[in-house]
Structure formats: structure tokens, C-alpha cells
Write a protein that holds these residues in place. Structure first.
Motif, PDB file in Angstrom:
ATOM      1  N   ASN A  65       0.838  -1.190   0.000  1.00 51.72           N
ATOM      2  CA  ASN A  65       0.000   0.000   0.000  1.00 51.72           C
ATOM      3  C   ASN A  65       0.880   1.250   0.000  1.00 51.72           C
ATOM      4  OD1 ASN A  65      -2.251  -1.585   0.063  1.00 51.72           O
ATOM      5  ND2 ASN A  65      -2.691  -1.269   2.240  1.00 51.72           N
ATOM      6  N   ILE A 122      -3.437  -3.741  -8.901  1.00 52.57           N
ATOM      7  CA  ILE A 122      -2.954  -2.373  -8.671  1.00 52.57           C
ATOM      8  C   ILE A 122      -4.078  -1.353  -8.867  1.00 52.57           C
ATOM      9  CG2 ILE A 122      -0.568  -2.873  -9.290  1.00 52.57           C
ATOM     10  CD1 ILE A 122      -1.121  -1.659 -12.033  1.00 52.57           C
ATOM     11  N   SER A 152      -5.693   1.360  -3.739  1.00 57.01           N
ATOM     12  CA  SER A 152      -4.512   1.678  -4.543  1.00 57.01           C
ATOM     13  C   SER A 152      -4.552   3.124  -5.019  1.00 57.01           C
ATOM     14  CB  SER A 152      -4.431   0.753  -5.755  1.00 57.01           C
ATOM     15  OG  SER A 152      -3.375   1.133  -6.607  1.00 57.01           O
TER      16      SER A 152
END
Length: 697
Positions: free
Chosen positions: A56, A79, A84
Motif C-alpha cells: 500500500n 494495482i 490503490s
């Protein structure tokens, strides 16, 4: 645990996601500018067929040289989750064949996208996928080496996006119209370098907001009508390696470019620089005229007339001869050459020829009172001229590397009135001795760096002063650990004592005869083995920096092409067209594929490691080019010692015996090679030989 290290890895630990073993996770910058970068380079640790999860906080993902094949909402899932915040996505060379319409639907924060090198993607599918990019954030698109030809509808799906940068380098674009980009009111950077856009098929109207434009490596035969098309806001312009044959119209065609600061006109086949060509560009700061290809170049008396110019690069212009007899023939006028560009602070005249013995040539530099950086590399000069540097009271950096400069003792005359000098580069010369008379103490006290590498010193008691200074000085002595004596002993290990240096007259008398013989023998050996020595030195440095040999199955290119600048037109117009464009073999072309800003020798080894074979293009120019011979020596070493690639020579022309060296001769006599000819039957056989080799490696 070190507190700084703990703070660095803590965000990664808290994320409960460990970086994939094929990838690296690190941070760049400090404080509020710190960003976390996840990198998966298939050429280093093996190809991945999926994009893994990253810790993260990762905002930049570099997933290159892998085998993704399908780019979709699912393949980007790791992702593009709600947690994200990936803003920068690099997917170069991933063998992507298909891209879905909604591929980027969940990439909510994406600002920059690079999908270069995925040349199997259908252009219509690519255009449709752009509809899913986040309208409020995406501002940069990089589409290099995609084999794109028609782009008029490519960016329709980006309507409403605040695009600032578009890069379309190395495609097959033949027609370009600025109106296709008129919807992007904030577009300031456009790179359409290395395409097939002719003057007739280039229209720039609609790009009035552009600040940075790269038109280099296109077959432009005339200077574009920038003013008529409304490009008055340009600050940087590239027109290098086009088919421009004259700059006579530049003054008129550039009349409105009053914001232009940087201009690149490298590798043009022009024959004259006219008076006042750049005088109306009131904001021009940097002018690059490097590698000019014209066989005879004439510089008019006031060609460099520019009151705003601060940086001038007139580098390797067919080895322009700044000689008295050139001036007598009217090819240039020393007295006026720099008389109307007195604000230059950086001047590069490297890789030409200058004769400082003539007062007229030495005095042509006098107007440059504001000069701070002077580059006089590879000019075949043997000495630093006396009463020369005092013309430049603000000089901070002097580079006279790769000349033939011999030891000197007239330091007070050479460095007279020099007070601001901070950097001196004298690497790759013939300086065997540095004494207290070489560089005055007041100059040494102000220095920050000095580079004397690749000068073979005569390690005798006369060098005691220099060795003592090296031990005590605070000046950064670049590559000091590699300084060598003429007997191959490292200078750092030479520590003469006062007792040892007693009776110096007797020692010198006995040694002088032996020294002459050693120097003569060493010079002969170094000359004949200079490329192997140079490669071995690079190999040692590579091992020191922990470079790793790439696996053969990690090849990005089928062949690495070695060529000299003079033969580049043949490589681009013939070799690339036939082998890469017509038959799909991916070639590594240094001029196109090398990474900008990376050390040239590092680029050579890294890209050769990514290639299955090497194709040297032999010619008379090749045999005289230092970097060509260095690249050939790197390839020979990999062939004989590592067995990691093959070499298939191409004979562009018959190499004259006077230009023949041992390396080229061995390939011609002992290897199979392809010889170029304009005869249609011979030409067909030539291409068949190359294609058969590439198919069977």
C-alpha cells in the motif's frame, strides 16, 4: 535497528504485502516528495505473466519486459483496488497483444501511462481503451515503438482529459495534423521523433499551446511554418537528423518564436551557417549544432550573432578545422566568430581540430568574458596554451579530456588570473608528471574536483609532491584508486620516502636508459591492445558495481547493431526497413534505443546483454571509430569467453587495407558474412543471409 531504515521499511511492513521476489520495492525522494516505486523488470529476474500486488502506498509501478499479453480490467486488478493510488504506470515491452475497452476503468488516480514497445496491439482497440482512462487525472501518454501509422482518431476517447504530454517516438506515422490534438488545450509537450513525416504531410495548426516539440529523425526537407501555424509559445524545439540542407530560411520561419530557449539542429547536412541566423531569437539560451554532416561547412563572420545565447555546442562537426589556413580561405573568421555572442557561459567545441599556436585562433575566444564552462575534448592538442585561460575570469569548469597533453611546468602562466575554477578534467591524456609548478596553489585551493584518470604517471621521486598532495587535499580526485604508473603499479600504492629519494641524480642516471625502453615497449603494447585493455577496465568496473549477466532467454532484441554515424542513414533506410519493419525482427539501434542520461559504455553492455546476436556494419568509417571498435571488442569477449551471443558481420563496403585492423581482418577471413551490393540479385542474397542467421540463433 537504524531509525532511518525503520522509517523506510515501515510503510511496507504495515501493508502486510511482501514485495514479489521478481520485483523490487523502494522509495524515492524525501518528506512530502517521497514516492514508493514497485519495479518488475523481466529482463533481470525472469518474466512474469501477471502484475503482482505491491505494498500500500505504491504510487509508481514499473512492469516492463514481461509477458502480460492481455491488458484488461482483471489483469490490472492487483494495482487498481479501492486502496490503490497508482498514479504512474509503465508497461513497456510486455508482449501485449490485446487490450480491453474497459482496461483502465478502475485506475482512478492514473496520471501517466507508458505502453511503449507493445507493437502487436491493434490501434483501434488502443483507441477504444482510452475511453476508460480517468478524465480528471490522466495527463501523460507515452506510445513509443508501437508501429502506429494512422493516428487521426487515436485520441478521440480522451475528450475532456487535461493531456499535457504525448510521446509517439519511433512509429510509422506518415501524416500529422495538429487539428487532431486541438481538443487538448493544455498540451505542452509533443514528441513525434523518429517517424516518416515529410514536410508536405506536416501540419501543426491547432497546437498553439505547445512549449516543447520534437520533430527530429523525420524526412523534413524544409523548415516548418511555425509562425503560420501559430506555435509562438515554443520554448524547446528539436529538428535534429532531418533532411534539412539549408538554414537560410530559419530567420524568417522562426520570426515569431520569441519564447524559444533551446534549439537542437544536430546531424544536419548543411554547408553554411549564415550571418544573423539566430539573431532574432531574443530568448534563445541554448544552441546545439552537433555532429553536422556536411562535407564542407562554411561559417559566416556573424553566424553566432545572439545577445541572449548562453550555451553553444559545436561538437564533432566533421572535425571542423579551427586552423589559420581555414581562416585564410574564408571558411570562418576568428576575429568575429564569438564577437556578437558575448554572454555565452558554456561552450563545447570538442571533437574538432584547434591550433592554439596561432594567435588568431587563440584570440578568437577573447570576447567570451562570461564563460563558466569550457569543453575542449578530443581536439588533438598536446598542451594547455599559456595566457589563454585568463580571458575567462568566471571560468568554473574546464574539460580537456581525450587529447594528447604532455606534462607542463609553466602553471603560473597557464593559470594566470584564474580564480574561480572548480573542476578540471584532464583524463585520457599523456600527463606522466604533476609537480608543484603544474598548477598554482591558489588554483588548487579553490578546486572541488580534478580528474587525471587514464594518464600513465612516471612513478619516481619527482612525483612525491603530487602523492603528498593527494593524501592531504580535500579536493575530490575522481577515480584516484585507478591511477597507474607507467610500470602498471597503482599510484595509490606508490609511497616513496625521503630516504629512498636520496642520491636522486645517481638513481635517475641509472634508470633513464631503462625508462626509455619501458615507455617505448609499453606504448607499443598499449596501442595494439588498447581496445582489449579498455574493455578489461570496464569489466573490472562492472564487477565492482555488481552487474549480473542476463539469462539468454531474457532477450528483448534479436540483434544488436554496431554502426558509425556516417553509416546511420543506410542502417535506418535499408537495414531497419528490411529486417525490422518488413520481417519483424526487433533490432537494438543505439541511436534510438539507448537510455538518455546513462553512461554510454553501460548502455552498450546492458543492451548487448538483451540481444541474441550482434551485427557489426563494417566500413572504412567503422574501422576508424573508437566506439565502434569498443563495441566490437565487447561482443568478441562475450563470444569467446562467455559464449552468450553470436556475431554476424555485414560488409557495407570493402575496407581499405590501410584501415584494416586485426579484429575486422579476422572476421573477414574466418567468419561467414554478408556483403552489401546495389545489384538486385546480390542484394536479395544479402538479405537472405541475414534473415537465415536471425531465424536460426
Amino acid at each position: 535497528m537504524n531509525v532511518l531504515l525503520l522509517l523506510t521499511i515501515l510503510p511496507m511492513v504495515l501493508s502486510n504485502i511482501i514485495c514479489n521476489t521478481h520485483c523490487t520495492c523502494r522509495h524515492k525522494g524525501r518528506g512530502k516528495h517521497r514516492i514508493y516505486v514497485g519495479t518488475c523488470d523481466g529482463s533481470l529476474k525472469g518474466e512474469l505473466t501477471y502484475i503482482p500486488k505491491f505494498p500500500n502506498g505504491t504510487s509508481k509501478v514499473v512492469f516492463i519486459n514481461n509477458g502480460l499479453q492481455i491488458l484488461s480490467r482483471v489483469s490490472l486488478g492487483n494495482i487498481s483496488s479501492m486502496h490503490s493510488h497508482v498514479t504512474d504506470l509503465n508497461l513497456k515491452y510486455n508482449k501485449i497483444k490485446s487490450i480491453h475497452n474497459n482496461a483502465f476503468s478502475d485506475m482512478l488516480w492514473l496520471c501517466s501511462l507508458d505502453i511503449s514497445g507493445n507493437d502487436q496491439i491493434n490501434s483501434s482497440d488502443l483507441a477504444n481503451s482510452f475511453n476508460s482512462l480517468p478524465k480528471g487525472y490522466i495527463n501523460t501518454l507515452i506510445l513509443k515503438s508501437m508501429k502506429l501509422k494512422h493516428i487521426e482518431d487515436l485520441f478521440d476517447g480522451l475528450k475532456g482529459c487535461k493531456i499535457r504530454t504525448i510521446t509517439l517516438t519511433n512509429n510509422a506515422i506518415e501524416t500529422f495534423n495538429g487539428k487532431w490534438f486541438a481538443q487538448f488545450q493544455e498540451l505542452i509537450i509533443l514528441d513525434i521523433n523518429w517517424n516518416k513525416i515529410s514536410t508536405r504531410n506536416l501540419k501543426l495548426k491547432g497546437l498553439s499551446g505547445l512549449r516543447w516539440l520534437h520533430l527530429g529523425d523525420n524526412p523534413l526537407s524544409e523548415i516548418p511554418a511555425f509562425c503560420d501555424d501559430g506555435l509562438s509559445k515554443l520554448t524547446t524545439l528539436h529538428l535534429s537528423h532531418t533532411q534539412l540542407r539549408s538554414l537560410a530560411e530559419l530567420k524568417e520561419k522562426f520570426r515569431c518564436l520569441q519564447s524559444l530557449k533551446i534549439l537542437y539542429l544536430n546531424e544536419l547536412e548543411i554547408h553554411q551557417l549564415h550571418n544573423n541566423t539566430f539573431s532574432e531569437l531574443k530568448s534563445l539560451k541554448e544552441l546545439n549544432l552537433m555532429n553536422m554532416q556536411g562535407h564542407s561547412l562554411e561559417i559566416s563572420p556573424y553566424a553566432f550573432n545572439s545577445s541572449s545565447l548562453e550555451q553553444l555546442s559545436f561538437y564533432m562537426t566533421k572535425r571542423f578545422l579551427f586552423l589559420k589556413w581555414y581562416a585564410q580561405k574564408g571558411i570562418f573568421v576568428p576575429q568575429t566568430l564569438f564577437s556578437l555572442c558575448r554572454n555565452i557561459i558554456a561552450l563545447d567545441l570538442s571533437h574538432n581540430v584547434i591550433d592554439f599556436r596561432e594567435n588568431e585562433i587563440r584570440d578568437m575566444f577573447k570576447p567570451l568574458k562570461n564563460l563558466q564552462r569550457l569543453f575542449l575534448e578530443n581536439l588533438q592538442i598536446t598542451y594547455i596554451p599559456r595566457y589563454f585561460l585568463h580571458h575567462f575570469p568566471h571560468l568554473k569548469k574546464l574539460s580537456m579530456a581525450k587529447n594528447k597533453i604532455l606534462p607542463w611546468t609553466e602553471g603560473t602562466l597557464i593559470f594566470k588570473d584564474v580564480k574561480s575554477l572548480q573542476e578540471i578534467n584532464l583524463e585520457n591524456n599523456r600527463i606522466s608528471m604533476i609537480s608543484s609548478k603544474s598548477i598554482p596553489s591558489n588554483v588548487l585551493d579553490n578546486l572541488k574536483t580534478i580528474d587525471l584518470s587514464n594518464n600513465h604517471f612516471t612513478c619516481s621521486c619527482d612525483l612525491m609532491w603530487f602523492r603528498d598532495w593527494m593524501k592531504s587535499t580535500k579536493v575530490e580526485i575522481k577515480n584516484a584508486k585507478n591511477y597507474k604508473c607507467d610500470n602498471s603499479e597503482f599510484l595509490i600504492n606508490y609511497n616513496p620516502t625521503p630516504e629512498r629519494c636520496k642520491n636522486i641524480v645517481l638513481i635517475v642516471a641509472v634508470s633513464i636508459g631503462c625508462l626509455v625502453g619501458v615507455i617505448l615497449f609499453a606504448t607499443i603494447i598499449v596501442y595494439f591492445c588498447r581496445w582489449r585493455i579498455r574493455f578489461q577496465l570496464y569489466s573490472i568496473r562492472s564487477r565492482y558495481r555488481n552487474y549480473h549477466q542476463l539469462k539468454q532467454n531474457s532477450s528483448v532484441y534479436v540483434a544488436y547493431v554496431i554502426y558509425c554515424y556516417e553509416d546511420f542513414k543506410w542502417v535506418k533506410d535499408k537495414l531497419i526497413k528490411e529486417i525490422e519493419i518488413e520481417h519483424g525482427f526487433q533490432l537494438c539501434i543505439p541511436h534510438r534505443d539507448f537510455e538518455v542520461g546513462k553512461v554510454f559504455a553501460d548502455n552498450i553492455v546492458d543492451h548487448m546483454n538483451l540481444s541474441k546476436t550482434v551485427i557489426p556494419v563494417f566500413s572504412n568509417n567503422f574501422s576508424k571509430n573508437e566506439w565502434c571498435l569498443f563495441q566490437l571488442d565487447v561482443a568478441r569477449s562475450k563470444l569467446t569467453k562467455e559464449g552468450t551471443l553470436t556475431i554476424f558481420p555485414v560488409m557495407l563496403e570493402e575496407v581499405e587495407f590501410k584501415n584494416m585492423n586485426a579484429a575486422i581482418y579476422s572476421f573477414i577471413k574466418l567468419s561467414n558474412y554478408a556483403a552489401w551490393s546495389e545489384d538486385s540479385n546480390a542484394k536479395e542474397l544479402f538479405w537472405d543471409k541475414i534473415k537465415d542467421h536471425l531465424k536460426n540463433i
